[in-house]
Design a protein around this motif. Structure first.
Motif, PDB file in Angstrom:
ATOM      1  N   THR A 194      27.049   6.802  37.648  1.00 29.02           N
ATOM      2  CA  THR A 194      26.882   5.660  36.743  1.00 29.02           C
ATOM      3  C   THR A 194      26.248   6.109  35.440  1.00 29.02           C
ATOM      4  O   THR A 194      26.673   5.693  34.353  1.00 29.02           O
ATOM      5  N   LEU A 195      25.247   6.975  35.536  1.00 24.51           N
ATOM      6  CA  LEU A 195      24.574   7.470  34.341  1.00 24.51           C
ATOM      7  C   LEU A 195      25.545   8.242  33.455  1.00 24.51           C
ATOM      8  O   LEU A 195      25.651   7.974  32.251  1.00 24.51           O
ATOM      9  N   TYR A 196      26.296   9.180  34.043  1.00 21.56           N
ATOM     10  CA  TYR A 196      27.257   9.975  33.270  1.00 21.56           C
ATOM     11  C   TYR A 196      28.362   9.095  32.679  1.00 21.56           C
ATOM     12  O   TYR A 196      28.715   9.224  31.509  1.00 21.56           O
ATOM     13  N   ASN A 197      28.899   8.206  33.479  1.00 19.53           N
ATOM     14  CA  ASN A 197      29.990   7.343  32.999  1.00 19.53           C
ATOM     15  C   ASN A 197      29.519   6.415  31.882  1.00 19.53           C
ATOM     16  O   ASN A 197      30.237   6.198  30.900  1.00 19.53           O
ATOM     17  N   THR A 198      28.324   5.881  32.027  1.00 19.56           N
ATOM     18  CA  THR A 198      27.796   4.985  30.993  1.00 19.56           C
ATOM     19  C   THR A 198      27.508   5.749  29.709  1.00 19.56           C
ATOM     20  O   THR A 198      27.790   5.260  28.609  1.00 19.56           O
ATOM     21  N   MET A 199      26.963   6.966  29.832  1.00 15.98           N
ATOM     22  CA  MET A 199      26.709   7.757  28.630  1.00 15.98           C
ATOM     23  C   MET A 199      28.021   8.096  27.924  1.00 15.98           C
ATOM     24  O   MET A 199      28.092   8.043  26.695  1.00 15.98           O
ATOM     25  N   ASN A 200      29.056   8.406  28.687  1.00 15.88           N
ATOM     26  CA  ASN A 200      30.372   8.660  28.068  1.00 15.88           C
ATOM     27  C   ASN A 200      30.887   7.418  27.357  1.00 15.88           C
ATOM     28  O   ASN A 200      31.464   7.498  26.277  1.00 15.88           O
ATOM     29  N   LEU A 201      30.666   6.268  27.961  1.00 20.16           N
ATOM     30  CA  LEU A 201      31.072   5.006  27.340  1.00 20.16           C
ATOM     31  C   LEU A 201      30.292   4.786  26.040  1.00 20.16           C
ATOM     32  O   LEU A 201      30.876   4.447  25.008  1.00 20.16           O
ATOM     33  N   LEU A 202      28.974   5.018  26.079  1.00 18.92           N
ATOM     34  CA  LEU A 202      28.145   4.834  24.882  1.00 18.92           C
ATOM     35  C   LEU A 202      28.512   5.843  23.788  1.00 18.92           C
ATOM     36  O   LEU A 202      28.420   5.529  22.603  1.00 18.92           O
ATOM     37  N   LEU A 203      28.940   7.028  24.199  1.00 18.79           N
ATOM     38  CA  LEU A 203      29.424   8.014  23.224  1.00 18.79           C
ATOM     39  C   LEU A 203      30.700   7.524  22.556  1.00 18.79           C
ATOM     40  O   LEU A 203      30.853   7.637  21.338  1.00 18.79           O
ATOM     41  N   SER A 204      31.601   6.966  23.343  1.00 19.41           N
ATOM     42  CA  SER A 204      32.873   6.505  22.773  1.00 19.41           C
ATOM     43  C   SER A 204      32.682   5.301  21.862  1.00 19.41           C
ATOM     44  O   SER A 204      33.428   5.125  20.902  1.00 19.41           O
ATOM     45  N   VAL A 205      31.677   4.485  22.136  1.00 21.79           N
ATOM     46  CA  VAL A 205      31.372   3.335  21.284  1.00 21.79           C
ATOM     47  C   VAL A 205      30.533   3.778  20.076  1.00 21.79           C
ATOM     48  O   VAL A 205      30.341   3.018  19.139  1.00 21.79           O
ATOM     49  N   ARG A 206      30.067   4.999  20.122  1.00 26.91           N
ATOM     50  CA  ARG A 206      29.264   5.613  19.069  1.00 26.91           C
ATOM     51  C   ARG A 206      27.879   5.000  18.941  1.00 26.91           C
ATOM     52  O   ARG A 206      27.294   4.943  17.863  1.00 26.91           O
ATOM     53  N   LEU A 207      27.342   4.574  20.078  1.00 26.87           N
ATOM     54  CA  LEU A 207      25.960   4.108  20.106  1.00 26.87           C
ATOM     55  C   LEU A 207      25.018   5.255  20.468  1.00 26.87           C
ATOM     56  O   LEU A 207      23.807   5.126  20.362  1.00 26.87           O
ATOM     57  N   VAL A 208      25.607   6.352  20.913  1.00 28.16           N
ATOM     58  CA  VAL A 208      24.860   7.552  21.287  1.00 28.16           C
ATOM     59  C   VAL A 208      25.611   8.750  20.721  1.00 28.16           C
ATOM     60  O   VAL A 208      26.839   8.735  20.630  1.00 28.16           O
TER      61      VAL A 208
END
Length: 167
Positions: free
Chosen positions: A62-76
């Motif tokens: 969940t942590l890895y998948n969410t971070m990838n999602l936040l990267l794609s949204v450019r929030l991280v």
């Protein structure tokens, strides 16, 4: 994280999830909130520890998948550095410069309008720039001071061991 930034980043995530028909889970929002409550650069392990301190347990997946999602949204934004991969919140901080000490690994963000302006004005062939990070590698003042002290100490020790010339 102030309420204005919190609301904006949550709205960006919500809009993305709705537009892409993804679930709005409490885990995703907890990870987002924690990322934006942390200062500076952090590893996924440090993020997970922070979540644990808040009694919010998530699986590594969940942590890895969410971070990838936040990267794609450019929030991280993700940085691949000498001492490993680090992340940081990127809302309102898309284009920035880092100084990285090659001795101790300390990372400092610097404000350099000249560098930002030069990169923004650079003509790119068949490429649309949307953000950038610049890394400047060198030695921080603390490491320079330590190195100078070590050199001075060695020089002093060398002078003490030199035999004196007879005249």
């Amino acid at each position: 994280m102030d309420d204005i930034v919190s609301n904006k980043v949550r709205n960006i995530l919500t809009d993305y999830l709705e537009q892409n028909h993804k679930r709005k889970t409490p885990e995703r929002y907890a990870i987002l909130d924690t990322v934006y409550s942390m200062s500076g650069h952090f590893t996924l392990e440090e993020l997970n520890e922070e979540l644990e301190l808040q009694n919010f347990h998530v699986s590594k997946a969940t942590l890895y998948n969410t971070m990838n999602l936040l990267l794609s949204v450019r929030l991280v934004v993700r940085h691949n550095l000498k001492d490993g991969t680090k992340y940081e919140a990127s809302f309102r901080n898309v284009n920035h410069c880092h100084q990285i000490c090659t001795v101790c690994g300390k990372i400092t963000e610097i404000n350099s309008p000249i560098i930002v302006d030069a990169v923004c004005k650079a003509r790119l062939k068949r490429f649309i720039r949307d953000s950038f990070s610049v890394y400047i590698y060198g030695m921080c003042s603390s490491c320079q001071t330590k190195l100078n002290r070590q050199r001075a100490k060695k020089a002093k020790a060398k002078q003490k061991t030199k035999p004196k010339k007879k005249t």
